[in-house]
Design an enzyme around this catalytic site. Sequence first.
Site: not given
Lengths: 233, 233, 233, 233
Positions: A16, A97, A145, A204
């Site tokens: 990202k 996204h 997601e 992350s």
Amino acid sequence: MKKREIRAPFFCVNPKAYLYGEEALKLAKAADELAKTFDIDIFFTVQYVDAYRIAKETTNLIITVQHMDALTVGAGMGYILPEGISAAGVQATFLNHAEHPIKVNQLVKTMQRAEEEGIIVIACADSIAEARAIATLKPDVMVCEPTELIGTGKVSDVSYMEQTNQAVKAVSPKTLVLQAAGISTIADVRQAIESGADGTGGTSGIVCATDPIHTLQEMVEEVTKVRDELKER
Amino acid sequence: MKKREIRAPFFCVNPKAYLYGEEALKLAKAADELAKTFDIDIFFTVQYVDAYRIAKETTNLIITVQHMDALTVGAGMGYILPEGISAAGVQATFLNHAEHPIKVNQLVKTMQRAEEEGIIVIACADSIAEARAIATLKPDVMVCEPTELIGTGKVSDVSYMEQTNQAVKAVSPKTLVLQAAGISTIADVRQAIESGADGTGGTSGIVCATDPIHTLQEMVEEVTKVRDELKER
Amino acid sequence: MKKREIRAPFFCVNPKAYLYGEEALKLAKAADELAKTFDIDIFFTVQYVDAYRIAKETTNLIITVQHMDALTVGAGMGYILPEGISAAGVQATFLNHAEHPIKVNQLVKTMQRAEEEGIIVIACADSIAEARAIATLKPDVMVCEPTELIGTGKVSDVSYMEQTNQAVKAVSPKTLVLQAAGISTIADVRQAIESGADGTGGTSGIVCATDPIHTLQEMVEEVTKVRDELKER
Amino acid sequence: MKKREIRAPFFCVNPKAYLYGEEALKLAKAADELAKTFDIDIFFTVQYVDAYRIAKETTNLIITVQHMDALTVGAGMGYILPEGISAAGVQATFLNHAEHPIKVNQLVKTMQRAEEEGIIVIACADSIAEARAIATLKPDVMVCEPTELIGTGKVSDVSYMEQTNQAVKAVSPKTLVLQAAGISTIADVRQAIESGADGTGGTSGIVCATDPIHTLQEMVEEVTKVRDELKER
């Protein structure tokens, strides 16, 4: 340009806006090595400005941008020109996204432009209804997601993953499914692939790990272990 | 990073999405030579993916992106991270171009981020009222193009140019004014600078010319001629 | 249509999307009574669909919409036509609220349309820099709420209120300033007006109170008390 | 609230932003009479501010807004609250019209909100690919207009109409298809219904006609003639 074939199971490193410049390049080079060592396809997302350089300095990665626009060569200020990214070595793009949602007509047009330029599309949906709708457009890869899990370190449960895999495949059998919500351990990686995903990956869970390259290596290795186990069954 | 000082009169080559890759690089190298030869500051706008490469292969140009976002290092998919472009050699950004209008609060925040990263802001307005409002934010450069002239090859009339120059300077005396609407001949270039603009430049007037590099050279040279004439007065 | 004059100090009841239909009408009627009793101007924001009915059934309120568009009579689906709301009895509109931010050029055009139709503009800014920029457009009323306080029940501190009042008046002396962030008690109301605001008001402080009409009455009354005290000084 | 059943073939009067206030009411009343006389369902789109009044003063029309948002009762400035429009008598909404395109996730959420409130959804697509994607969401009605024909007075050709009818029905058999691009004569009306559309209607073909009410009457009557002819076959 001919679109690159993707071999499942694949992995996706999505830094990202956490990494850019030297740091992004460093992680990309490590990922490139892993792609070679483990003979696996790895999508690596970049800041646009880093695409050319990372493409030049790596061999195996699928250089991926995080969004692309539908404009054509000509006027238009500050948009992402498909021809431009392709010329810089980009082979894939995320679209829609949850952190960059786009309009229905824009998604349709941008997917047409990606097809013209041979750019792999990783289309995102944040609900099963949205996944089904987008699957009709036959993206190369889909991500489903539940928005509420992004960035939390919580993974989608197995039932959700199976449900979305099936929903997508029922509409578009050739679309590969990427399950990457909250992946932060090798157990998460295993679970995603075992539940039927064609690929997994993380943001992350990798870039915020104590040792990102080590974590990435473990995850990629785990994908290949599950791959080999599934072959033997 | 320290923000680069701009010397007026400057020139701006804005290929928008007309050029990318090798062709953009070729024009950039020619512009770079002209910047040196004529000792003039030249903004050169790029596709994001070309920024790093053009920055590496040129010395004098002010590498400029056509839009930038306000996000900070961390999450966020497909936006233009200020730290990222700065690390790639970008020194300036257009904001709020008529082909990429942004929200009021986004303009304010993005200008703060640009300031933090030492990125020159070229803010655009398409009416005098808008120019006055944006001038309160003290951008480094302002463009005031009547939207209806963009891409037409028609220039703003002298009275409009003088009016916008004055409107901007009245609010923010240090902001430089770029008059670039429809510039396609050396007469247009001369008129813009003589009417008080701090800079001029073009898009289609250059990239769609029979010989873009030759046209660019003539325009840049004309700016410096007017510059020298004005000094002598 | 001639724009209605606003008498300071005024009050603003902004039920956002908390109320609609019968409940909105009930609170509007109570506010209408208060406007008469206390001889004070009260802005009352409505769902668009409730505007006509509330305008018909009240006499004193300034019927206010929460956003308006710049389109003109003709094509355009689902936008808020200035002529349409004006014909329905609407006299004012919020623009650029933190929950509905708009583009710079859209703000400029919509304010021109409001001027044409005699619609009072309450323009919002969520930072002092934004307030200064918008003040150049000379809106009738400005709101300067630090975004982070909206809906929290926390009020802007006196220094912030004084700073924004001054910032706005320095650019546009005739623009009235509304301080309404987190107003939920009569002490908040008093503080806002004493700190120099031309108006105050609330959303959750009123609609989420145990007895909204009673709370509203106390607040409106307090505004008039401070008004009378200030006159005597 | 229970969603109203639609009987095909239906008609749709879509004045967009051409009409408001008294004029809109006048045409609505005429349409209401026609709905009764010809025993046909007529969608009539309104400016939000006119919805309550037109709903009150008509009996048969399906009062339709031109866009709706997904927000829920609470905060949110200037959006279209489903509960609010429903309480005002609105029974249907257009979504994703080419003049008001929305994001994929917004379309999904807004359709869920419409379902909750019993509001009929007329979803628009401007290409067959988009139509197929949206059809998976099972809207009550779909419009498939090639964007380039909107407002031109040119109708979609029969082959395009048949193709879109089939594309939608293949994915969602119960979704009704509205073909309304460029309808301006009774021949257009006949062609649309004969080519298999469940409904037809118009904007400029009606509101810009010399005598809108007369034109509307002819069109509605023609729909019922074709309806009766098709029954007899």
